[in-house]
Design a protein around this motif. Structure first.
Motif, PDB file in Angstrom:
ATOM      1  N   LEU A  28       1.021  -1.350   0.170  1.00 52.38           N
ATOM      2  CA  LEU A  28       0.145  -0.082   0.160  1.00 52.38           C
ATOM      3  C   LEU A  28       1.010   1.222  -0.061  1.00 52.38           C
ATOM      4  O   LEU A  28       1.692   1.713   0.879  1.00 52.38           O
ATOM      5  N   TYR A  43      -4.399   1.211  10.367  1.00 47.98           N
ATOM      6  CA  TYR A  43      -4.855  -0.155  10.101  1.00 47.98           C
ATOM      7  C   TYR A  43      -6.103  -0.598  11.253  1.00 47.98           C
ATOM      8  O   TYR A  43      -6.966  -1.269  10.928  1.00 47.98           O
ATOM      9  N   LYS A  91      -8.148   1.396  12.275  1.00 43.46           N
ATOM     10  CA  LYS A  91      -9.467   1.777  12.080  1.00 43.46           C
ATOM     11  C   LYS A  91     -10.012   1.064  11.196  1.00 43.46           C
ATOM     12  O   LYS A  91     -11.431   0.904  11.099  1.00 43.46           O
ATOM     13  N   ALA A 111      -4.774   6.552   1.787  1.00 44.52           N
ATOM     14  CA  ALA A 111      -4.871   5.339   2.017  1.00 44.52           C
ATOM     15  C   ALA A 111      -6.185   4.864   2.579  1.00 44.52           C
ATOM     16  O   ALA A 111      -6.599   3.504   2.263  1.00 44.52           O
ATOM     17  N   GLN A 112      -6.695   5.622   3.141  1.00 45.45           N
ATOM     18  CA  GLN A 112      -8.072   5.158   3.753  1.00 45.45           C
ATOM     19  C   GLN A 112      -8.981   4.761   2.547  1.00 45.45           C
ATOM     20  O   GLN A 112      -9.854   4.081   2.582  1.00 45.45           O
ATOM     21  N   VAL A 164       1.142   5.725  -1.015  1.00 42.13           N
ATOM     22  CA  VAL A 164       0.886   6.945  -1.325  1.00 42.13           C
ATOM     23  C   VAL A 164       1.914   7.744  -1.700  1.00 42.13           C
ATOM     24  O   VAL A 164       3.076   7.663  -1.205  1.00 42.13           O
ATOM     25  N   TRP A 187       0.753  12.483   1.575  1.00 40.66           N
ATOM     26  CA  TRP A 187       0.380  11.604   2.972  1.00 40.66           C
ATOM     27  C   TRP A 187      -0.542  12.629   3.751  1.00 40.66           C
ATOM     28  O   TRP A 187      -0.479  13.756   3.630  1.00 40.66           O
ATOM     29  N   ASN A 188      -1.225  12.074   4.617  1.00 43.32           N
ATOM     30  CA  ASN A 188      -2.061  12.386   5.626  1.00 43.32           C
ATOM     31  C   ASN A 188      -3.076  13.277   4.995  1.00 43.32           C
ATOM     32  O   ASN A 188      -3.873  14.123   5.618  1.00 43.32           O
ATOM     33  N   HIS A 200      -5.928  11.270   3.786  1.00 43.16           N
ATOM     34  CA  HIS A 200      -7.022  10.183   3.875  1.00 43.16           C
ATOM     35  C   HIS A 200      -6.878   9.278   2.328  1.00 43.16           C
ATOM     36  O   HIS A 200      -8.004   8.702   2.455  1.00 43.16           O
ATOM     37  N   LYS A 204       1.786   5.674  13.179  1.00 42.45           N
ATOM     38  CA  LYS A 204       0.621   5.903  12.249  1.00 42.45           C
ATOM     39  C   LYS A 204       0.270   4.742  11.577  1.00 42.45           C
ATOM     40  O   LYS A 204      -0.914   4.330  11.074  1.00 42.45           O
ATOM     41  N   HIS A 205       1.109   3.896  11.138  1.00 41.36           N
ATOM     42  CA  HIS A 205       0.794   2.631  10.471  1.00 41.36           C
ATOM     43  C   HIS A 205      -0.424   1.742  11.503  1.00 41.36           C
ATOM     44  O   HIS A 205      -1.322   1.397  10.830  1.00 41.36           O
ATOM     45  N   THR A 211       3.372  -4.958   8.701  1.00 42.34           N
ATOM     46  CA  THR A 211       3.667  -3.511   8.662  1.00 42.34           C
ATOM     47  C   THR A 211       4.629  -3.063   9.609  1.00 42.34           C
ATOM     48  O   THR A 211       5.288  -3.787  10.547  1.00 42.34           O
ATOM     49  N   PHE A 212       5.209  -1.872   9.781  1.00 44.42           N
ATOM     50  CA  PHE A 212       6.246  -1.319  10.652  1.00 44.42           C
ATOM     51  C   PHE A 212       5.802  -1.198  12.110  1.00 44.42           C
ATOM     52  O   PHE A 212       4.927  -0.312  12.373  1.00 44.42           O
TER      53      PHE A 212
HETATM   54  C1  LIG Z   1       1.233   4.441   5.010  1.00 40.76           C
HETATM   55  C2  LIG Z   1       0.835   5.041   4.134  1.00 40.76           C
HETATM   56  C3  LIG Z   1       0.170   4.212   3.111  1.00 40.76           C
HETATM   57  C4  LIG Z   1      -0.363   6.176   4.673  1.00 40.76           C
HETATM   58  O1  LIG Z   1      -0.960   6.855   3.628  1.00 40.76           O
HETATM   59  P1  LIG Z   1      -1.709   8.291   3.870  1.00 40.76           P
HETATM   60  O2  LIG Z   1      -2.525   8.524   2.777  1.00 40.76           O
HETATM   61  O3  LIG Z   1      -0.786   9.050   4.435  1.00 40.76           O
HETATM   62  O4  LIG Z   1      -2.629   7.652   5.296  1.00 40.76           O
HETATM   63  P2  LIG Z   1      -4.062   8.379   5.662  1.00 40.76           P
HETATM   64  O5  LIG Z   1      -4.094   9.948   5.406  1.00 40.76           O
HETATM   65  O6  LIG Z   1      -5.403   7.728   4.638  1.00 40.76           O
HETATM   66  O7  LIG Z   1      -4.236   7.884   7.006  1.00 40.76           O
HETATM   67  C5  LIG Z   1      -3.514   8.350   7.998  1.00 40.76           C
HETATM   68  C6  LIG Z   1      -3.995   7.688   9.318  1.00 40.76           C
HETATM   69  O8  LIG Z   1      -2.958   7.380  10.173  1.00 40.76           O
HETATM   70  C7  LIG Z   1      -3.243   7.362  11.603  1.00 40.76           C
HETATM   71  N1  LIG Z   1      -2.325   8.053  12.278  1.00 40.76           N
HETATM   72  C8  LIG Z   1      -1.512   8.907  12.036  1.00 40.76           C
HETATM   73  N2  LIG Z   1      -0.519   9.184  13.085  1.00 40.76           N
HETATM   74  C9  LIG Z   1      -1.217   8.387  14.197  1.00 40.76           C
HETATM   75  C10 LIG Z   1      -0.460   8.252  15.334  1.00 40.76           C
HETATM   76  N3  LIG Z   1       0.385   8.882  15.921  1.00 40.76           N
HETATM   77  N4  LIG Z   1      -1.359   7.422  16.347  1.00 40.76           N
HETATM   78  C11 LIG Z   1      -2.442   6.630  15.909  1.00 40.76           C
HETATM   79  N5  LIG Z   1      -2.896   6.719  14.546  1.00 40.76           N
HETATM   80  C12 LIG Z   1      -2.145   7.912  13.628  1.00 40.76           C
HETATM   81  C13 LIG Z   1      -4.568   7.969  11.709  1.00 40.76           C
HETATM   82  O9  LIG Z   1      -5.621   7.273  11.663  1.00 40.76           O
HETATM   83  C14 LIG Z   1      -4.615   8.614  10.075  1.00 40.76           C
HETATM   84  O10 LIG Z   1      -5.865   9.162   9.941  1.00 40.76           O
HETATM   85  P3  LIG Z   1      -6.978  10.349  10.340  1.00 40.76           P
HETATM   86  O11 LIG Z   1      -6.115  11.479  10.261  1.00 40.76           O
HETATM   87  O12 LIG Z   1      -7.944  10.331   9.265  1.00 40.76           O
HETATM   88  O13 LIG Z   1      -7.275  10.053  11.622  1.00 40.76           O
HETATM   89  C15 LIG Z   1       1.842   6.445   3.352  1.00 40.76           C
HETATM   90  O14 LIG Z   1       2.190   6.941   4.441  1.00 40.76           O
HETATM   91  C16 LIG Z   1       2.900   5.553   2.927  1.00 40.76           C
HETATM   92  O15 LIG Z   1       3.007   5.413   1.400  1.00 40.76           O
HETATM   93  N6  LIG Z   1       4.026   5.241   3.470  1.00 40.76           N
HETATM   94  C17 LIG Z   1       5.321   4.641   2.830  1.00 40.76           C
HETATM   95  C18 LIG Z   1       4.959   3.274   2.385  1.00 40.76           C
HETATM   96  C19 LIG Z   1       4.447   2.319   3.670  1.00 40.76           C
HETATM   97  O16 LIG Z   1       4.958   2.472   4.779  1.00 40.76           O
HETATM   98  N7  LIG Z   1       3.270   1.633   3.290  1.00 40.76           N
HETATM   99  C20 LIG Z   1       2.521   0.759   3.991  1.00 40.76           C
HETATM  100  C21 LIG Z   1       3.210  -0.453   4.458  1.00 40.76           C
HETATM  101  S1  LIG Z   1       2.508  -1.468   5.556  1.00 40.76           S
END
Ligand SMILES: CC(C)(COP(=O)(O)OP(=O)(O)OC[C@H]1O[C@@H](n2cnc3c(N)ncnc32)[C@H](O)[C@@H]1OP(=O)(O)O)[C@@H](O)C(=O)NCCC(=O)NCCS
Length: 304
Positions: free
Chosen positions: A74, A120, A122, A86-87, A76, A81-82, A84, A115-116, A109-110
């Motif tokens: 997955l 998930y 959710k 990924a959601q 983005v 980033w941040n 929504h 954040k990760h 995942t990490f």
């Molecule tokens: C991981 C990744 C896919 C997330 O994509 P994104 O579009 O930024 O994610 P979203 O904005 O949909 O969701 C982020 C969510 O993280 C969660 N989050 C962030 N920081 C957090 C924290 N400190 N504690 C708990 N939840 C947290 C929140 O639920 C947030 O959503 P919200 O703002 O609606 O509450 C993206 O950062 C990425 O491409 N990373 C590099 C590759 C990677 O790590 N892929 C996944 C490997 S498993």
């Protein structure tokens, strides 16, 4: 995901992981490995893309292992980033599982990233045991395994049925035969089969070299499974011999395999054999239950 999206989806995949991991030239991340083109070819219906103003913003791949599903990579685009995105990809991924009748699902995942884990959670995934991605240098071994690519069509059907029956005896409905077909159809490596009379004792689906999930000089055990019950430990040892024999034959220098640490017997056996952990992440599972991550299960996979 359409064919025209592949190049950009792969660029984003590399840039996203490269950026998250702090690689100096993010786009060079995993340059000798392929996930995007190969998974799309294997099942385009399970490849999802997010778009912003008509351009690719991210992607996700769902895997259908019968009663079990997992997803990834997955990714983005980092400048988005941040927001929504990924959601927006995960909702339709969950819809695919419902459509496929998946009973339980997982992901890798990490472990260190709040954040990760939060993202998930959710969607109903819960952090459970670590998964270790382990490797060792290949040592030549003598074994008598059967190679899937050497079978005729009738034998292949029989082998696929036997693999499905074996994994089903570990976890009802578990079926990883799409991985065997993918490796064969796209020439990504080889599947080795160990028969005990007319029963399948074990099998390992191996990716090898550049352009597969293994990378240069590596043999990567995408998924392997051993018939449960008395003697499973010996069958597992034979399977690892067969994997190393295959790698020797093909000139792959390292053997890489993932194991969930809840499969404690398999993990300990890998350690005894000289495997060391290169990377570890956490397995998150939906619902919060073990699925086939149990101490007596001899399965290698990592849900990446
Ligand atoms: C991981 C990744 C896919 C997330 O994509 P994104 O579009 O930024 O994610 P979203 O904005 O949909 O969701 C982020 C969510 O993280 C969660 N989050 C962030 N920081 C957090 C924290 N400190 N504690 C708990 N939840 C947290 C929140 O639920 C947030 O959503 P919200 O703002 O609606 O509450 C993206 O950062 C990425 O491409 N990373 C590099 C590759 C990677 O790590 N892929 C996944 C490997 S498993």
């Amino acid at each position: 995901m359409q064919e025209a999206d592949l190049v950009e989806a792969r660029r984003i995949f590399r840039m996203a992981f490269g950026t998250f991991l702090g690689v100096p030239d993010p786009e060079s991340f995993a340059a000798d490995r392929e996930y995007i083109f190969t998974r799309w070819r294997a099942n385009p219906e399970a490849a999802l893309v997010a778009e912003v103003n008509g351009t690719v913003a991210g992607s996700n791949f769902a895997t259908n292992w019968g009663s079990f599903g997992f997803f990834g990579p997955l990714t983005v685009r980092p400048d988005l980033w941040n927001q929504h995105i990924a959601q927006k990809l995960l909702g339709p991924t969950m819809d695919l599982y419902a459509q496929w009748g998946v009973r339980e699902a997982g992901l890798y995942t990490f472990a260190q990233s709040p954040k990760h884990i939060g993202l998930y959670q959710k969607f109903g995934f819960w952090p459970r045991f670590l998964t270790a991605i382990m490797s060792k240098g290949v040592i030549g071994r003598e074994t008598s395994s059967i190679k899937y690519s050497a079978l005729n069509e009738g034998e292949r059907d029989q082998a696929l049925r036997a693999c499905r029956e074996l994994t089903g005896s570990i976890y009802d409905g578990l079926n990883v035969t799409c991985e065997i077909r993918m490796v064969k159809d796209q020439n990504l490596g080889e599947t080795v089969l160990l028969w005990g009379g007319d029963r399948l004792d074990a099998f390992a689906v191996c990716h090898g070299g550049e352009g597969s999930e293994a990378g240069r000089n590596n043999c990567y055990v995408k998924v392997a499974a051993v018939r449960p019950g008395p003697g499973a430990e010996d069958r597992f040892e034979h399977l690892l011999d067969a994997g190393e024999a295959l790698a020797t034959e093909r000139g792959w220098q390292r053997i890489v395999a993932g194991v969930n640490l809840a499969r404690s017997q398999a993990y300990r056996q890998l350690l005894r054999r000289g495997f060391r952990t290169d990377i570890q992440g956490v397995a998150m599972q939906k619902p919060d239950s073990p699925a086939y991550n149990r101490p007596d299960v001899f399965v290698l996979d990592d849900w990446r």
